[in-house]
Design a protein around this motif. Structure first.
Motif, PDB file in Angstrom:
ATOM      1  N   GLY A 153      52.726  47.670  43.922  1.00  0.00           N
ATOM      2  CA  GLY A 153      53.165  46.889  42.766  1.00  0.00           C
ATOM      3  C   GLY A 153      53.276  47.732  41.520  1.00  0.00           C
ATOM      4  O   GLY A 153      52.639  48.765  41.379  1.00  0.00           O
ATOM      5  N   GLY A 154      54.081  47.275  40.581  1.00  0.00           N
ATOM      6  CA  GLY A 154      54.281  48.002  39.336  1.00  0.00           C
ATOM      7  C   GLY A 154      53.189  47.728  38.327  1.00  0.00           C
ATOM      8  O   GLY A 154      52.212  47.044  38.612  1.00  0.00           O
ATOM      9  N   PRO A 155      53.315  48.243  37.092  1.00  0.00           N
ATOM     10  CA  PRO A 155      52.291  48.078  36.063  1.00  0.00           C
ATOM     11  C   PRO A 155      52.001  46.631  35.728  1.00  0.00           C
ATOM     12  O   PRO A 155      50.911  46.317  35.267  1.00  0.00           O
ATOM     13  N   ALA A 156      52.966  45.748  35.939  1.00  0.00           N
ATOM     14  CA  ALA A 156      52.741  44.343  35.589  1.00  0.00           C
ATOM     15  C   ALA A 156      51.896  43.625  36.616  1.00  0.00           C
ATOM     16  O   ALA A 156      51.446  42.510  36.393  1.00  0.00           O
ATOM     17  N   ASP A 157      51.671  44.269  37.783  1.00  0.00           N
ATOM     18  CA  ASP A 157      50.871  43.645  38.833  1.00  0.00           C
ATOM     19  C   ASP A 157      49.441  43.462  38.348  1.00  0.00           C
ATOM     20  O   ASP A 157      48.793  44.394  37.897  1.00  0.00           O
ATOM     21  N   ALA A 158      48.911  42.235  38.460  1.00  0.00           N
ATOM     22  CA  ALA A 158      47.572  41.936  37.952  1.00  0.00           C
ATOM     23  C   ALA A 158      46.508  42.735  38.646  1.00  0.00           C
ATOM     24  O   ALA A 158      45.465  43.034  38.070  1.00  0.00           O
ATOM     25  N   VAL A 159      46.734  43.115  39.917  1.00  0.00           N
ATOM     26  CA  VAL A 159      45.728  43.879  40.633  1.00  0.00           C
ATOM     27  C   VAL A 159      45.830  45.358  40.314  1.00  0.00           C
ATOM     28  O   VAL A 159      44.855  46.086  40.334  1.00  0.00           O
ATOM     29  N   ALA A 160      47.045  45.832  39.987  1.00  0.00           N
ATOM     30  CA  ALA A 160      47.255  47.261  39.821  1.00  0.00           C
ATOM     31  C   ALA A 160      46.849  47.774  38.448  1.00  0.00           C
ATOM     32  O   ALA A 160      46.786  48.958  38.229  1.00  0.00           O
ATOM     33  N   ALA A 161      46.581  46.908  37.506  1.00  0.00           N
ATOM     34  CA  ALA A 161      46.348  47.331  36.125  1.00  0.00           C
ATOM     35  C   ALA A 161      45.067  48.141  35.980  1.00  0.00           C
ATOM     36  O   ALA A 161      43.983  47.672  36.288  1.00  0.00           O
ATOM     37  N   ALA A 162      45.197  49.389  35.508  1.00  0.00           N
ATOM     38  CA  ALA A 162      44.078  50.266  35.157  1.00  0.00           C
ATOM     39  C   ALA A 162      42.927  50.211  36.157  1.00  0.00           C
ATOM     40  O   ALA A 162      41.801  49.882  35.797  1.00  0.00           O
ATOM     41  N   PRO A 163      43.169  50.563  37.430  1.00  0.00           N
ATOM     42  CA  PRO A 163      42.098  50.450  38.420  1.00  0.00           C
ATOM     43  C   PRO A 163      40.889  51.321  38.122  1.00  0.00           C
ATOM     44  O   PRO A 163      39.751  50.920  38.381  1.00  0.00           O
ATOM     45  N   ASP A 164      41.099  52.551  37.567  1.00  0.00           N
ATOM     46  CA  ASP A 164      39.967  53.427  37.276  1.00  0.00           C
ATOM     47  C   ASP A 164      38.999  52.790  36.285  1.00  0.00           C
ATOM     48  O   ASP A 164      37.778  52.851  36.451  1.00  0.00           O
ATOM     49  N   SER A 165      39.556  52.197  35.223  1.00  0.00           N
ATOM     50  CA  SER A 165      38.697  51.588  34.208  1.00  0.00           C
ATOM     51  C   SER A 165      37.984  50.356  34.752  1.00  0.00           C
ATOM     52  O   SER A 165      36.884  50.014  34.310  1.00  0.00           O
ATOM     53  N   ARG A 166      38.579  49.690  35.748  1.00  0.00           N
ATOM     54  CA  ARG A 166      37.984  48.470  36.280  1.00  0.00           C
ATOM     55  C   ARG A 166      36.741  48.764  37.116  1.00  0.00           C
ATOM     56  O   ARG A 166      35.875  47.913  37.258  1.00  0.00           O
ATOM     57  N   VAL A 167      36.649  49.956  37.686  1.00  0.00           N
ATOM     58  CA  VAL A 167      35.482  50.283  38.510  1.00  0.00           C
ATOM     59  C   VAL A 167      34.471  51.151  37.764  1.00  0.00           C
ATOM     60  O   VAL A 167      33.424  51.499  38.314  1.00  0.00           O
ATOM     61  N   ALA A 168      34.773  51.482  36.508  1.00  0.00           N
ATOM     62  CA  ALA A 168      33.918  52.414  35.763  1.00  0.00           C
ATOM     63  C   ALA A 168      32.497  51.894  35.572  1.00  0.00           C
ATOM     64  O   ALA A 168      31.545  52.668  35.527  1.00  0.00           O
ATOM     65  N   GLY A 169      32.326  50.577  35.458  1.00  0.00           N
ATOM     66  CA  GLY A 169      31.000  50.032  35.190  1.00  0.00           C
ATOM     67  C   GLY A 169      30.181  49.706  36.410  1.00  0.00           C
ATOM     68  O   GLY A 169      29.061  49.170  36.300  1.00  0.00           O
TER      69      GLY A 169
END
Length: 231
Positions: A153-169
């Motif tokens: 999916g492209g950048p607008a995909d809700a799952v694809a958005a900034a995956p690195d930052s989503r797992v940082a915590g």
């Protein structure tokens, strides 16, 4: 006895409570006939998405089996109000091979997974029990193509958005669990591999979903792949 009173009696006990929503009466009766003979599963029916949302709000089912295409309110539109309930049921889409794009939309909205309508009786029963346990339900016949499309999916995909930052915590243990979600393991399989109880696994999964902003285990599995955790 009124419909609501019937419902209250029907949901009584500790059985897995299933709400089946499909506008085709033959499909509803066929699925119900299979599930009613499985130990520990109770089923009620709804003819469209609007009725499913109403019944779910009243009766608090554990699992909702939701057809994609229905009148009044279709399955896609019903996913968000269903997963917004507290407690939220596990929503599994009933689909056909031709519904791939709609399945993608449902997964992004927070559905637990999808099940092909032509699955056999035992697969259906296993899927309901897996969903009730909090595990993802994905029919193997179309899982590969759906995941490839979501990962692409492209950048607008809700799952694809900034995956690195989503797992940082995530903690180290949560990362371990998220990798296993990416492998498609159930809570029991994760607990066995890590030597911890299923309740502890569920707690980790809940924390992962909260920290990553994922609406389901399927979304968390996709983020695990996108963020490079599977390496």
């Amino acid at each position: 006895m009124t419909d609501r009173a019937n419902s209250a009696v029907f949901w009584a006990g500790s059985a897995i409570r299933v709400l089946l929503a499909d506008d085709e009466e033959m499909v509803r009766h066929g699925v119900r006939a299979i599930l009613r003979h499985a130990e520990g599963i109770e089923v009620v029916e709804a003819a469209n998405g609007a009725e499913a949302v109403r019944r779910a709000a009243e009766d608090r089912p554990d699992v909702v089996l939701l057809d994609v295409r229905m009148p009044v309110l279709d399955g896609l539109a019903a996913v968000e109000p269903l997963v917004a309930l507290d407690p939220a049921p596990q929503v599994v889409m009933l689909t056909t091979f031709g519904d791939e794009e709609n399945v993608l939309r449902a997964l992004r909205a927070g559905a637990t997974g999808f099940l092909l309508k032509d699955e056999g009786p035992q697969e259906l029963i296993r899927a309901v029990r897996a969903a009730a346990a909090g595990d993802a339900v994905l029919s193997p016949g179309v899982t590969g193509s759906v995941i490839r499309r979501m990962l692409g999916g492209g950048p607008a995909d809700a799952v694809a958005a900034a995956p690195d930052s989503r797992v940082a915590g995530l903690t180290d243990r949560e990362r371990e669990v998220m990798v296993m979600l990416g492998e498609g393991l159930s809570n029991l399989e994760i607990g066995t591999r890590l030597g911890i109880g299923v309740g502890t696994v569920k707690s980790h999964v809940g924390s992962i979903l909260g920290k990553t902003g994922c609406g389901s285990r399927v979304q968390a599995a996709l983020v695990a792949h996108q963020a490079g955790l599977m390496r």
